[in-house]
Design an enzyme around this catalytic site. Structure first.
Site, short mmCIF file in Angstrom:
data_model
loop_
_atom_site.label_atom_id
_atom_site.label_comp_id
_atom_site.label_asym_id
_atom_site.label_seq_id
_atom_site.Cartn_x
_atom_site.Cartn_y
_atom_site.Cartn_z
CG HIS A 163 -2.02 -1.05 1.10
ND1 HIS A 163 -3.32 -0.75 0.80
CD2 HIS A 163 -1.97 -2.41 1.21
CE1 HIS A 163 -4.04 -1.86 0.75
NE2 HIS A 163 -3.24 -2.88 1.00
CG ASP A 371 0.05 9.49 0.71
OD1 ASP A 371 -0.04 8.31 1.11
OD2 ASP A 371 -0.65 10.41 1.16
P1 ADQ Z 1 -2.96 6.23 4.78
O1 ADQ Z 1 -1.57 6.71 4.92
O2 ADQ Z 1 -3.71 6.05 6.03
O3 ADQ Z 1 -3.06 4.87 3.92
P2 ADQ Z 1 -4.95 7.51 2.93
O4 ADQ Z 1 -4.86 6.77 1.65
O5 ADQ Z 1 -5.20 8.96 2.74
O6 ADQ Z 1 -3.67 7.36 3.83
O7 ADQ Z 1 -6.14 6.89 3.75
C1 ADQ Z 1 -6.57 7.48 4.93
C2 ADQ Z 1 -7.99 7.00 5.24
O8 ADQ Z 1 -8.27 7.38 6.58
C3 ADQ Z 1 -9.02 7.63 4.35
O9 ADQ Z 1 -9.93 6.66 3.92
C4 ADQ Z 1 -9.69 8.68 5.24
O10 ADQ Z 1 -11.08 8.80 5.03
C5 ADQ Z 1 -9.45 8.15 6.63
N1 ADQ Z 1 -9.22 9.28 7.56
C6 ADQ Z 1 -8.32 10.25 7.48
N2 ADQ Z 1 -8.44 11.12 8.51
C7 ADQ Z 1 -9.46 10.68 9.24
C8 ADQ Z 1 -10.09 11.13 10.44
N3 ADQ Z 1 -9.68 12.22 11.11
N4 ADQ Z 1 -11.11 10.41 10.92
C9 ADQ Z 1 -11.52 9.29 10.28
N5 ADQ Z 1 -10.98 8.82 9.15
C10 ADQ Z 1 -9.95 9.50 8.65
C11 ADQ Z 1 -2.10 3.97 3.35
C12 ADQ Z 1 -1.07 4.60 2.42
C13 ADQ Z 1 -1.79 5.40 1.34
C14 ADQ Z 1 -2.76 4.49 0.58
C15 ADQ Z 1 -3.65 3.73 1.55
C16 ADQ Z 1 -4.48 2.68 0.83
O11 ADQ Z 1 -0.18 5.43 3.14
O12 ADQ Z 1 -0.86 5.97 0.43
O13 ADQ Z 1 -3.57 5.30 -0.25
O14 ADQ Z 1 -2.89 3.07 2.54
O15 ADQ Z 1 -3.69 1.82 0.06
#
Ligand code: ADQ
Length: 469
Positions: A163, A371
């Site tokens: 991921h 990311d």
């Molecule tokens: P993350 O680094 O966690 O994921 P991201 O892809 O943006 O980053 O996913 C975050 C998730 O958490 C989103 O679905 C969002 O809705 C949720 N989220 C964020 N802030 C929140 C909050 N305050 N309260 C509740 N929910 C919140 C890792 C990798 C990424 C990759 C994903 C999926 O780092 O690059 O996109 O896995 O593969």
């Protein structure tokens, strides 16, 4: 989902965490998140299983089932959580895989714990995976599992999805246990990455480190063929749209705008509080724009939601302290009584509330230094059923490959970031709508169900074309 069920074989998922959480009355319920929503129905259909940790240290829960899916807990002790999870996974691998944005700690005790826990996962999988089934392993915490499992169970089809980014050869080869990690991944039939560059980095690394034959994205190792490829992950678009369309969300969005003092432009950031996400960078850009008068604190406000994460790891404690100081400085300087210019929440929010915030956000700032994908960028576009709103997106997020209608920016370039924010704030309605239509078309073409289907179909092909089988 047709590709997945066409395989007709049971699927076993392995991930650090089980896809469930405990409710207040002690029952288990599927946890929110696109990955779970994409894989759950498929597991139900194929009679599949999910193997993972409950998230509670020293939990020796017996296998159980939730909504028709079998869940197989793998215990992790409090000490292992500190060494394998917070230590090796998040203080060695995470920074290294994200361009070495922070220094990694390389500690052989942590590595031993990583190996022990990976071995425990592989043993559990070897015990429970039905003959000839498909095992899909997820993410950087479990990179040794494919190799260990292949040795124990050559009958299985094994896939892995990373991921997060896979670093360049020069960075990866810093890792003292680099050979073990790539050999672990080479236990797969298919290794999936977010971006083409990640797959290329992996193949180049393997080529440099091991005695393998490489042909573009195919590696021949130990008499077997391993395919590397890109499978950019996505979100459950229907779900976000459904929440965004609901009356409760519309009301909440209006309420949020009113509570913020009905500003002309709401700028929004939503991230785990991680140093890779560039939260400080965007706050500083916002402050400079206020300072220079290019933005006006009476018309432009910023909301930053930061989810608590990995709080035991020092780099995260430092990052939080630095962001909170910055928020305090900016508010001290530019806010008026009752009207802060930066609204900061260090909280995890329910998904409905996030979607309401996305809808309220006129400009979404997604500015990571690095990311894997960034699902927030995709969720923002899916939530904007009104067809308006501007996404400012770092070139260093995997999502930049697909979301070409965003205002893309190099977040390392201060001036460019300031200009991108001003461009987004001042963008003409006609252009905003055109770009948002492009973003929404793009994400509708590739949602998370499609992602899972594509990966599993490719895994099927990779396993049947393996020279050894
Ligand atoms: P993350 O680094 O966690 O994921 P991201 O892809 O943006 O980053 O996913 C975050 C998730 O958490 C989103 O679905 C969002 O809705 C949720 N989220 C964020 N802030 C929140 C909050 N305050 N309260 C509740 N929910 C919140 C890792 C990798 C990424 C990759 C994903 C999926 O780092 O690059 O996109 O896995 O593969």
């Amino acid at each position: 989902m047709s590709e997945t069920s066409a395989m007709g074989r049971p699927i076993v998922i392995a991930a650090n965490r089980l896809p469930v959480m405990r409710t207040d009355d002690g029952d288990w319920t599927p946890s929110p998140g696109g990955l779970v929503r994409a894989l759950y129905p498929m597991l139900r259909e194929t009679g599949g299983t999910w193997v993972g940790w409950t998230g509670n240290p020293d939990d020796d829960a017996e296998p159980f089932s939730v909504e028709g899916v079998d869940l197989h807990p793998v215990p992790v002790s409090a000490e292992e959580m500190s060494l394998y999870y917070e230590g090796f996974s998040n203080d060695a691998l995470w920074p290294l895989y994200h361009d070495a944005l922070r220094e990694s700690t390389y500690d052989s005790e942590q590595w031993d714990a990583y190996r022990t826990v990976n071995d425990r996962f592989a043993t559990a999988l070897a015990d429970i995976a039905p003959e000839g089934s498909v095992v899909w392993v997820h993410d950087y915490q479990l990179q040794l599992v494919p190799g260990l499992l292949r040795a124990a169970r050559p009958d299985l089809t094994i896939g892995f999805f990373l991921h997060i980014p896979f670093p360049s050869v020069d960075l990866f080869t810093r890792l003292p246990w680099r050979d073990e990690i790539v050999k672990g991944l080479l236990g797969c039939d298919l290794v999936g990455f977010q971006r083409p560059r990640d797959a290329q980095n992996f193949v180049a690394t393997v080529d440099q480190l091991l005695d393998v034959q490489v042909d573009d994205t195919t590696v021949t190792y130990d008499g077997r063929t391993v395919v590397a490829g890109e499978y950019p992950i996505s979100i459950d678009v229907d779900e976000v749209e459904e929440i965004a369309t609901g009356r409760a969300t519309r009301q909440r969005t209006s309420q949020i705008r009113a509570r913020l003092g009905d500003p002309e432009v709401i700028m929004l950031g939503v991230d785990r509080l991680d140093y890779t996400k560039g939260i400080g960078l965007r706050l500083r850009a916002f402050a400079r724009l206020l300072e220079d008068g290019r933005l006006d604190p009476t018309r432009h406000v910023m909301v930053q939601v930061a989810t608590p994460t990995r709080e035991a790891v020092e780099h995260y404690q430092d990052e939080r302290a630095s962001i909170e100081r910055l928020v305090g400085e900016i508010n001290g300087r530019f806010s008026r009584i009752g009207l802060p210019v930066v609204h900061y929440l260090y909280q995890s929010l329910p998904y409905d509330e996030l979607v309401a915030l996305y809808r309220a956000g006129d400009v979404m700032l997604v500015t990571p230094f690095r990311d894997g994908m960034n699902l927030v960028a995709k969720e923002y576009a899916a939530a904007h059923i009104d067809g308006d709103g501007v996404l400012v997106l770092s070139e260093f997020a995997g999502a930049a490959d697909e979301l070409t209608d965003a205002v893309q920016v190099n977040p390392h370039d201060d001036r460019a970031l300031e200009d991108a924010i001003v461009e987004a704030v001042e963008m003409h309605r006609h252009e905003r709508r055109g770009r948002m239509a492009g973003l929404r078309d793009q994400i509708r073409k590739s949602d998370v169900q499609g992602w899972a289907g594509r990966f599993l179909a490719a895994l099927d092909v990779a396993s049947t074309t393996d020279t050894s089988s």
